[in-house]
Design a protein around this motif. Sequence first.
Motif, PDB file in Angstrom:
ATOM      1  N   ALA A  49       0.827  -1.212   0.000  1.00 33.57           N
ATOM      2  CA  ALA A  49       0.000   0.000   0.000  1.00 33.57           C
ATOM      3  C   ALA A  49       0.860   1.262   0.000  1.00 33.57           C
ATOM      4  CB  ALA A  49      -0.936  -0.012   1.205  1.00 33.57           C
ATOM      5  N   LYS A  50       1.885   1.295   0.857  1.00 33.13           N
ATOM      6  CA  LYS A  50       2.730   2.491   0.944  1.00 33.13           C
ATOM      7  C   LYS A  50       3.499   2.725  -0.351  1.00 33.13           C
ATOM      8  CE  LYS A  50       4.846   3.732   4.691  1.00 33.13           C
ATOM      9  NZ  LYS A  50       5.700   3.768   5.905  1.00 33.13           N
ATOM     10  N   LEU A  51       3.716   1.652  -1.101  1.00 33.35           N
ATOM     11  CA  LEU A  51       4.502   1.766  -2.330  1.00 33.35           C
ATOM     12  C   LEU A  51       3.623   1.733  -3.585  1.00 33.35           C
ATOM     13  CD1 LEU A  51       7.487  -0.315  -1.029  1.00 33.35           C
ATOM     14  CD2 LEU A  51       7.470   2.133  -1.533  1.00 33.35           C
ATOM     15  N   GLU A 270      12.941  -3.395 -13.586  1.00 34.95           N
ATOM     16  CA  GLU A 270      12.589  -2.237 -12.752  1.00 34.95           C
ATOM     17  C   GLU A 270      12.081  -2.685 -11.391  1.00 34.95           C
ATOM     18  OE1 GLU A 270      11.042   1.082 -15.974  1.00 34.95           O
ATOM     19  OE2 GLU A 270       9.742  -0.622 -15.511  1.00 34.95           O
ATOM     20  N   ILE A 271      11.273  -3.742 -11.383  1.00 28.80           N
ATOM     21  CA  ILE A 271      10.725  -4.266 -10.124  1.00 28.80           C
ATOM     22  C   ILE A 271      11.837  -4.685  -9.177  1.00 28.80           C
ATOM     23  CG2 ILE A 271       9.458  -6.209  -9.117  1.00 28.80           C
ATOM     24  CD1 ILE A 271       7.638  -6.126 -11.616  1.00 28.80           C
ATOM     25  N   ILE A 272      12.841  -5.372  -9.705  1.00 27.26           N
ATOM     26  CA  ILE A 272      13.935  -5.868  -8.872  1.00 27.26           C
ATOM     27  C   ILE A 272      14.683  -4.712  -8.222  1.00 27.26           C
ATOM     28  CG2 ILE A 272      16.179  -7.023  -8.949  1.00 27.26           C
ATOM     29  CD1 ILE A 272      15.002  -8.810 -11.155  1.00 27.26           C
ATOM     30  N   ARG A 273      15.009  -3.704  -8.986  1.00 21.54           N
ATOM     31  CA  ARG A 273      15.748  -2.564  -8.436  1.00 21.54           C
ATOM     32  C   ARG A 273      14.897  -1.807  -7.414  1.00 21.54           C
ATOM     33  NH1 ARG A 273      20.217   0.287  -8.889  1.00 21.54           N
ATOM     34  NH2 ARG A 273      20.198   2.553  -8.964  1.00 21.54           N
ATOM     35  N   TRP A 274      13.635  -1.612  -7.715  1.00 22.38           N
ATOM     36  CA  TRP A 274      12.699  -0.926  -6.814  1.00 22.38           C
ATOM     37  C   TRP A 274      12.595  -1.670  -5.479  1.00 22.38           C
ATOM     38  CZ3 TRP A 274       9.838   3.537  -6.944  1.00 22.38           C
ATOM     39  CH2 TRP A 274       8.717   3.621  -6.129  1.00 22.38           C
ATOM     40  N   SER A 275      12.440  -2.990  -5.550  1.00 23.11           N
ATOM     41  CA  SER A 275      12.266  -3.804  -4.346  1.00 23.11           C
ATOM     42  C   SER A 275      13.521  -3.813  -3.492  1.00 23.11           C
ATOM     43  CB  SER A 275      11.903  -5.239  -4.733  1.00 23.11           C
ATOM     44  OG  SER A 275      10.809  -5.267  -5.596  1.00 23.11           O
ATOM     45  N   SER A 276      14.665  -3.933  -4.137  1.00 21.43           N
ATOM     46  CA  SER A 276      15.931  -3.951  -3.407  1.00 21.43           C
ATOM     47  C   SER A 276      16.169  -2.637  -2.684  1.00 21.43           C
ATOM     48  CB  SER A 276      17.084  -4.247  -4.362  1.00 21.43           C
ATOM     49  OG  SER A 276      16.951  -5.524  -4.939  1.00 21.43           O
ATOM     50  N   LEU A 281      16.202   0.345   2.549  1.00 18.26           N
ATOM     51  CA  LEU A 281      15.761   1.453   3.401  1.00 18.26           C
ATOM     52  C   LEU A 281      15.108   0.949   4.684  1.00 18.26           C
ATOM     53  CD1 LEU A 281      14.322   3.899   0.728  1.00 18.26           C
ATOM     54  CD2 LEU A 281      16.262   4.335   2.252  1.00 18.26           C
ATOM     55  N   ALA A 282      14.382  -0.176   4.603  1.00 19.96           N
ATOM     56  CA  ALA A 282      13.715  -0.718   5.792  1.00 19.96           C
ATOM     57  C   ALA A 282      14.713  -1.136   6.862  1.00 19.96           C
ATOM     58  CB  ALA A 282      12.829  -1.897   5.405  1.00 19.96           C
ATOM     59  N   THR A 283      15.926  -1.511   6.480  1.00 20.10           N
ATOM     60  CA  THR A 283      16.928  -1.943   7.473  1.00 20.10           C
ATOM     61  C   THR A 283      17.551  -0.771   8.217  1.00 20.10           C
ATOM     62  OG1 THR A 283      18.865  -1.893   5.988  1.00 20.10           O
ATOM     63  CG2 THR A 283      17.513  -3.901   5.984  1.00 20.10           C
ATOM     64  N   THR A 284      17.276   0.457   7.782  1.00 18.89           N
ATOM     65  CA  THR A 284      17.885   1.625   8.428  1.00 18.89           C
ATOM     66  C   THR A 284      17.058   2.136   9.595  1.00 18.89           C
ATOM     67  OG1 THR A 284      16.807   3.238   6.951  1.00 18.89           O
ATOM     68  CG2 THR A 284      18.916   2.290   6.223  1.00 18.89           C
ATOM     69  N   ARG A 285      15.936   1.456   9.904  1.00 17.90           N
ATOM     70  CA  ARG A 285      15.068   1.853  11.011  1.00 17.90           C
ATOM     71  C   ARG A 285      14.715   0.633  11.847  1.00 17.90           C
ATOM     72  NH1 ARG A 285      11.220   4.581   6.560  1.00 17.90           N
ATOM     73  NH2 ARG A 285      12.510   6.400   6.058  1.00 17.90           N
ATOM     74  N   ILE A 286      14.419   0.843  13.096  1.00 16.85           N
ATOM     75  CA  ILE A 286      14.045  -0.246  13.999  1.00 16.85           C
ATOM     76  C   ILE A 286      12.546  -0.493  13.895  1.00 16.85           C
ATOM     77  CG2 ILE A 286      13.871  -0.924  16.431  1.00 16.85           C
ATOM     78  CD1 ILE A 286      16.431   0.667  16.920  1.00 16.85           C
ATOM     79  N   GLN A 290       6.748   0.292  10.870  1.00 15.41           N
ATOM     80  CA  GLN A 290       7.226   1.674  10.918  1.00 15.41           C
ATOM     81  C   GLN A 290       8.542   1.858  10.168  1.00 15.41           C
ATOM     82  OE1 GLN A 290       7.571   2.337  15.169  1.00 15.41           O
ATOM     83  NE2 GLN A 290       9.784   2.150  15.074  1.00 15.41           N
ATOM     84  N   SER A 291       9.186   0.745   9.794  1.00 13.45           N
ATOM     85  CA  SER A 291      10.437   0.855   9.041  1.00 13.45           C
ATOM     86  C   SER A 291      10.221   0.893   7.532  1.00 13.45           C
ATOM     87  CB  SER A 291      11.354  -0.322   9.384  1.00 13.45           C
ATOM     88  OG  SER A 291      10.886  -1.530   8.799  1.00 13.45           O
ATOM     89  N   ILE A 292       9.004   0.620   7.065  1.00 13.46           N
ATOM     90  CA  ILE A 292       8.736   0.541   5.631  1.00 13.46           C
ATOM     91  C   ILE A 292       8.759   1.938   5.018  1.00 13.46           C
ATOM     92  CG2 ILE A 292       7.039  -0.134   3.887  1.00 13.46           C
ATOM     93  CD1 ILE A 292       6.034  -2.245   5.948  1.00 13.46           C
ATOM     94  N   PRO A 293       9.525   2.132   3.948  1.00 15.11           N
ATOM     95  CA  PRO A 293       9.647   3.482   3.370  1.00 15.11           C
ATOM     96  C   PRO A 293       8.457   3.852   2.491  1.00 15.11           C
ATOM     97  CG  PRO A 293      10.932   1.932   2.083  1.00 15.11           C
ATOM     98  CD  PRO A 293      10.392   1.152   3.261  1.00 15.11           C
ATOM     99  N   SER A 294       8.397   5.125   2.153  1.00 16.69           N
ATOM    100  CA  SER A 294       7.383   5.641   1.235  1.00 16.69           C
ATOM    101  C   SER A 294       7.921   5.607  -0.195  1.00 16.69           C
ATOM    102  CB  SER A 294       7.026   7.081   1.607  1.00 16.69           C
ATOM    103  OG  SER A 294       8.163   7.921   1.404  1.00 16.69           O
ATOM    104  N   ILE A 295       7.025   5.850  -1.154  1.00 15.31           N
ATOM    105  CA  ILE A 295       7.443   5.945  -2.555  1.00 15.31           C
ATOM    106  C   ILE A 295       8.501   7.035  -2.715  1.00 15.31           C
ATOM    107  CG2 ILE A 295       6.692   6.650  -4.860  1.00 15.31           C
ATOM    108  CD1 ILE A 295       4.081   5.252  -4.400  1.00 15.31           C
ATOM    109  N   ALA A 296       8.291   8.185  -2.087  1.00 14.79           N
ATOM    110  CA  ALA A 296       9.226   9.299  -2.240  1.00 14.79           C
ATOM    111  C   ALA A 296      10.617   8.931  -1.732  1.00 14.79           C
ATOM    112  CB  ALA A 296       8.693  10.532  -1.500  1.00 14.79           C
ATOM    113  N   GLU A 297      10.675   8.205  -0.621  1.00 13.51           N
ATOM    114  CA  GLU A 297      11.979   7.809  -0.073  1.00 13.51           C
ATOM    115  C   GLU A 297      12.698   6.838  -1.002  1.00 13.51           C
ATOM    116  OE1 GLU A 297      11.455   8.004   4.717  1.00 13.51           O
ATOM    117  OE2 GLU A 297      10.266   6.497   3.650  1.00 13.51           O
TER     118      GLU A 297
END
Length: 304
Positions: A49-51, A270-276, A281-286, A290-297
């Motif tokens: 949803a966020k993506l 494109e999907i592979i690069r987007w997903s990676s 980014l999710a590993t940079t937050r605890i 709440q660690s899942i990034p937004s499209i903009a990020e």
Amino acid sequence: MHKVIVFGSLNMDLTIACERMPLAGETISGGGFLANPGGKGANQAVAAAKLGAQTQMIGAVGQDTFGDQLIAALAEAGVECKCVERVSGRPTGVACIVRVGPDNRIIVDPGANDVLRAEDVSHALDRLAGPGDIFLTQLECDHATTFAALAKARSRGMYVVLNAAPARTLPDDIWSNIDLVCINETECAAITGVYPDCDEAALRAMRQLADKGVHLVAVTLGERGAILLEDGRKLVSEPFHVNAIDTTCAGDTYLGAFIAARARGMSTEEIIRWSSCASALATTRIGAQQSIPSIAEVERLLTR
């Protein structure tokens, strides 16, 4: 755009950090306690949803505070929850997570996640799904229900995705219902008997599943990225290098982003690069959701 419909687990994640894992019978001090909405199904739904995907959730929670919080978190992320049931007599699922650096150890009490049966999911799909929609599930709910749901989704003409986690051996007759299977190294070894410690081993394992009828096999390799086999074509996903502090939701973010990108019509490359990128980014937050990034990020990191 086709919808993404997720059948899966909803858990409240209770996490605590420590410098090392305690020994048997030992009590040690920790810190950084966090209660965060999680569960593989809910995490992947939130990521989708966020993506950018129109996302529906099928699942169950107890009639308790954790259930209230989990449904509220899904709704806040843009996930439709009209097929998330509130059940009596069972608590909401809980995951207890111990973090040591970026790694973690997890114990799950499924609670209400085991309540739904095949007919429940079938009725929900009849309400929600159309041909070409994407069905995504995992192995944290009742297994018989999950296997029946895969067949039901296939019969409706959906694009069927299985995240075969937690790891377990699986019956041979389910694979013909699956378009995409996504597994990590441990799950790959449990399912195929081959640990993907190199590209050759990973390809050997993926060909086993491709030979059973799966069109796209994705094996995530942690900091080594991912390797995929799509109708006989090998694809490699290079990792993004970030300051990782918690890997709890990285795999769920990867798959949620993958499915969202597919729903948006991106090419496999494109999907592979987007997903990676999203997973890194999710590993940079605890925490989990709440660690899942937004499209903009994700787009900002992709343009660097």
